[in-house]
Design a protein around this motif. Structure first.
Motif, mmCIF file in Angstrom:
data_model
loop_
_atom_site.group_PDB
_atom_site.id
_atom_site.type_symbol
_atom_site.label_atom_id
_atom_site.label_comp_id
_atom_site.label_asym_id
_atom_site.label_seq_id
_atom_site.Cartn_x
_atom_site.Cartn_y
_atom_site.Cartn_z
ATOM 1 N N CYS A 137 46.320 -69.658 -13.605
ATOM 2 C CA CYS A 137 45.803 -70.041 -14.934
ATOM 3 C C CYS A 137 44.817 -71.187 -14.799
ATOM 4 O O CYS A 137 44.780 -72.090 -15.639
ATOM 5 C CB CYS A 137 46.963 -70.459 -15.841
ATOM 6 N N SER A 138 44.025 -71.148 -13.720
ATOM 7 C CA SER A 138 43.164 -72.296 -13.408
ATOM 8 C C SER A 138 41.784 -72.190 -14.038
ATOM 9 O O SER A 138 40.919 -73.029 -13.796
ATOM 10 C CB SER A 138 43.041 -72.443 -11.887
ATOM 11 N N GLY A 139 41.558 -71.161 -14.864
ATOM 12 C CA GLY A 139 40.309 -71.065 -15.616
ATOM 13 C C GLY A 139 39.124 -70.627 -14.783
ATOM 14 O O GLY A 139 39.211 -70.469 -13.568
ATOM 15 N N HIS A 140 38.003 -70.425 -15.470
ATOM 16 C CA HIS A 140 36.782 -70.022 -14.744
ATOM 17 C C HIS A 140 35.559 -70.687 -15.361
ATOM 18 O O HIS A 140 34.498 -70.087 -15.512
ATOM 19 C CB HIS A 140 36.630 -68.496 -14.705
ATOM 20 N N TYR A 141 35.717 -71.965 -15.730
ATOM 21 C CA TYR A 141 34.578 -72.722 -16.263
ATOM 22 C C TYR A 141 34.392 -74.019 -15.490
ATOM 23 O O TYR A 141 34.124 -75.065 -16.064
ATOM 24 C CB TYR A 141 34.790 -73.042 -17.751
ATOM 25 N N SER A 142 34.549 -73.962 -14.183
ATOM 26 C CA SER A 142 34.442 -75.216 -13.426
ATOM 27 C C SER A 142 33.546 -75.114 -12.187
ATOM 28 O O SER A 142 33.184 -76.130 -11.616
ATOM 29 C CB SER A 142 35.829 -75.720 -13.020
ATOM 30 N N ASP A 143 33.198 -73.900 -11.763
ATOM 31 C CA ASP A 143 32.347 -73.746 -10.587
ATOM 32 C C ASP A 143 31.003 -73.162 -11.043
ATOM 33 O O ASP A 143 30.869 -71.963 -11.243
ATOM 34 C CB ASP A 143 33.016 -72.813 -9.568
ATOM 35 N N PRO A 144 29.984 -74.024 -11.238
ATOM 36 C CA PRO A 144 28.745 -73.557 -11.867
ATOM 37 C C PRO A 144 27.999 -72.501 -11.064
ATOM 38 O O PRO A 144 27.930 -72.582 -9.845
ATOM 39 C CB PRO A 144 27.904 -74.827 -12.008
ATOM 40 N N HIS A 145 27.467 -71.522 -11.775
ATOM 41 C CA HIS A 145 26.692 -70.449 -11.142
ATOM 42 C C HIS A 145 25.198 -70.760 -11.270
ATOM 43 O O HIS A 145 24.682 -70.949 -12.371
ATOM 44 C CB HIS A 145 26.998 -69.112 -11.819
ATOM 45 N N GLY A 188 47.910 -71.724 -18.931
ATOM 46 C CA GLY A 188 49.108 -72.184 -18.225
ATOM 47 C C GLY A 188 50.200 -72.622 -19.182
ATOM 48 O O GLY A 188 51.392 -72.331 -18.972
ATOM 49 N N LEU A 189 49.817 -73.306 -20.252
ATOM 50 C CA LEU A 189 50.813 -73.740 -21.241
ATOM 51 C C LEU A 189 51.436 -72.535 -21.940
ATOM 52 O O LEU A 189 52.649 -72.501 -22.180
ATOM 53 C CB LEU A 189 50.155 -74.658 -22.280
ATOM 54 N N CYS A 190 50.601 -71.537 -22.242
ATOM 55 C CA CYS A 190 51.111 -70.315 -22.880
ATOM 56 C C CYS A 190 52.105 -69.604 -21.960
ATOM 57 O O CYS A 190 53.170 -69.139 -22.399
ATOM 58 C CB CYS A 190 49.931 -69.406 -23.210
ATOM 59 N N THR A 191 51.775 -69.552 -20.667
ATOM 60 C CA THR A 191 52.680 -68.926 -19.687
ATOM 61 C C THR A 191 54.015 -69.674 -19.650
ATOM 62 O O THR A 191 55.091 -69.065 -19.724
ATOM 63 C CB THR A 191 52.030 -68.934 -18.291
ATOM 64 N N ALA A 192 53.945 -70.997 -19.552
ATOM 65 C CA ALA A 192 55.164 -71.807 -19.473
ATOM 66 C C ALA A 192 56.009 -71.639 -20.735
ATOM 67 O O ALA A 192 57.237 -71.511 -20.671
ATOM 68 C CB ALA A 192 54.806 -73.272 -19.261
ATOM 69 N N ARG A 193 55.362 -71.623 -21.890
ATOM 70 C CA ARG A 193 56.078 -71.484 -23.161
ATOM 71 C C ARG A 193 56.883 -70.186 -23.213
ATOM 72 O O ARG A 193 58.028 -70.162 -23.634
ATOM 73 C CB ARG A 193 55.057 -71.554 -24.306
ATOM 74 N N HIS A 194 56.271 -69.082 -22.768
ATOM 75 C CA HIS A 194 56.975 -67.792 -22.832
ATOM 76 C C HIS A 194 58.050 -67.670 -21.744
ATOM 77 O O HIS A 194 59.071 -67.009 -21.954
ATOM 78 C CB HIS A 194 55.964 -66.645 -22.761
#
Length: 431
Positions: free
Chosen positions: A161-169, A14-20
């Motif tokens: 840009c909410s990632g994919h390391y928060s909902d455990p499988h 998300g920060l990278c998106t905002a920066r560009h």
């Protein structure tokens, strides 16, 4: 008319998106960045709490206390924003968090972030403006702040840009209800001391499974590292033994492995990855099939062909994350600016289907279809050539591959090495 862009999440992507976006004031209004927590950094923002927060939301980060990066900073960095050269190559997570805070500050992003704000819904609205000959999509983003106040705004584009390391499988294990010990996922692991003297079966031997097993062995836990990969050939500490994958839990609570052996354990720890979950999206409406560890079709692993003004940044796995995000964002903004023209919906869907079919025919499992690994370099170069921004310097790949080799040989000690980039083509070992 400047385009309005919503960015969901203020982690690295998300920060990278905002920066560009902020670097293109001729095309885009300043972004609106929606951030669930009170900090930037996303998964790099360590939180000792597990389970649910005071506000009822689940803890987002999966960071554990003693995690150090498994990539050197020379490879991890955004190409135009180096880490402090005084730091060692392999960093504690706090240094990555500080780096992201510095990146945010340096590019003036913070004023555009709405902290403690939950995105409730992202919905496409097809409109036909007066005087226009074809329909276009705008996006209604409904969010609520910490006081519960809800509002809906309209944007031209949305970056997820909410990632994919928060909902455990948790893979299905027959009889798991019979297990008498503690069951947890690495998402809820923070440090090793509570497991001292216990017998722990760790499921999964990728980065976090191996890392956590080493931490547990250090505090005197007896670890059984259970996985379906080829047997690890490097030396493991005395407290870790390998076994085949877990097949079931017996009626008496013992764990049975695929080779027929059984064991008792105090703890069953799943290091089995994460699911894709976007509660604020209606996948069917977007023409997407979102399963636990897979989502499709996404053109260039980013764009739903039915809605080419929606972009998912950073969903690929086994990549150099920050350089990858940097390439994806610049490609996506080139699409919005009009300097990259996407194929038709049908062509994009066909291309995605063909690529995935080829992978399946090569023997790649369905749940691994978003793993790029060796394909990441050509992927980033393709994006760069299409959108006309600089290619990743070859030294990034060269050092990434060297570290991968070292990790196979010295899983405990490879992080003691330090590197320096000499040029776009060359690196050196400095200790």
């Amino acid at each position: 008319m400047l385009q309005r862009v919503a960015v969901v999440g203020a982690g690295a992507a998300g920060l990278c998106t905002a920066r560009h976006i902020l670097s293109r004031p001729g095309h885009f209004a300043p972004p609106v960045v929606f951030e669930l927590s009170e900090n930037v950094g996303g998964t790099w923002c360590y939180d000792e709490r597990v389970g649910k927060l005071d506000n009822g939301l689940p803890v987002h980060s999966s960071m554990y206390r003693d995690l150090r990066t498994n990539l050197p900073k020379e490879v991890m960095m955004f190409p135009d924003f180096p880490f402090d050269p005084q730091l060692s190559s392999f960093l504690p997570h706090q240094e990555v968090q500080r780096y992201l805070e510095r990146y945010c500050q340096s590019h003036g992003i913070e004023p555009h972030i709405r902290f403690n704000t939950v995105v409730e819904r992202v919905k496409p609205v097809v409109v036909m403006a007066e005087g226009e000959v074809e329909e276009r999509t705008t996006w209604e983003v409904t969010s609520s702040d910490s006081s519960g106040h809800q509002k809906t705004e309209t944007f031209d584009s949305v970056f997820i840009c909410s990632g994919h390391y928060s909902d455990p499988h948790f893979p299905h294990i027959p009889g798991i209800e019979n297990f008498k010990g503690k069951v947890l996922h690495s998402h809820s692991y923070r440090f090793a001391e509570p497991f001292t003297g216990q017998s722990v079966v760790v499921l999964g031997a990728k980065a976090s499974g191996l890392d956590i097993s080493l931490e547990l062995a250090n505090v005197g836990a007896q670890v059984t590292l259970s996985h379906r990969r080829p047997r690890l050939t490097f030396p493991l500490p005395a407290g870790i033994q390998q076994s085949s994958s877990v097949e079931a839990v017996e009626d008496d609570g013992r764990i049975r492995f695929q080779d027929g052996s059984v064991t008792e354990a105090d703890v069953l720890m799943f290091c089995t990855g994460y699911n894709f979950r976007f509660k604020f999206l209606d996948a069917a409406q977007l023409g997407l099939d979102i399963q636990d560890q897979m989502m499709s079709p996404l053109y260039r692993f980013m764009v739903p062909p039915a809605f080419p003004s929606l972009f998912f940044i950073g969903i690929c796995k086994i990549i150099c994350p920050f350089p990858n995000f940097n390439c994806q964002v610049q490609f996506a903004l080139a699409v919005l600016e009009g300097s990259v023209t996407l194929p038709s919906r049908v062509q994009m869907e066909d291309e995605v289907r063909r690529e995935l079919q080829e992978k399946l025919e090569r023997g790649v499992q369905h749940r691994h279809l978003l793993i790029l690994d060796q394909d990441q370099w050509e992927y980033c170069n393709t994006l760069a050539r299409s959108a006309g921004f600089p290619l990743l310097p070859p030294v990034v790949r060269s050092l990434y591959e060297e570290v991968w080799r070292q990790r196979q040989i010295h899983p405990k000690n490879y992080r003691k090495l330090n590197y320096r980039l000499i040029s776009d083509l060359q690196w050196e070992l400095i200790n």
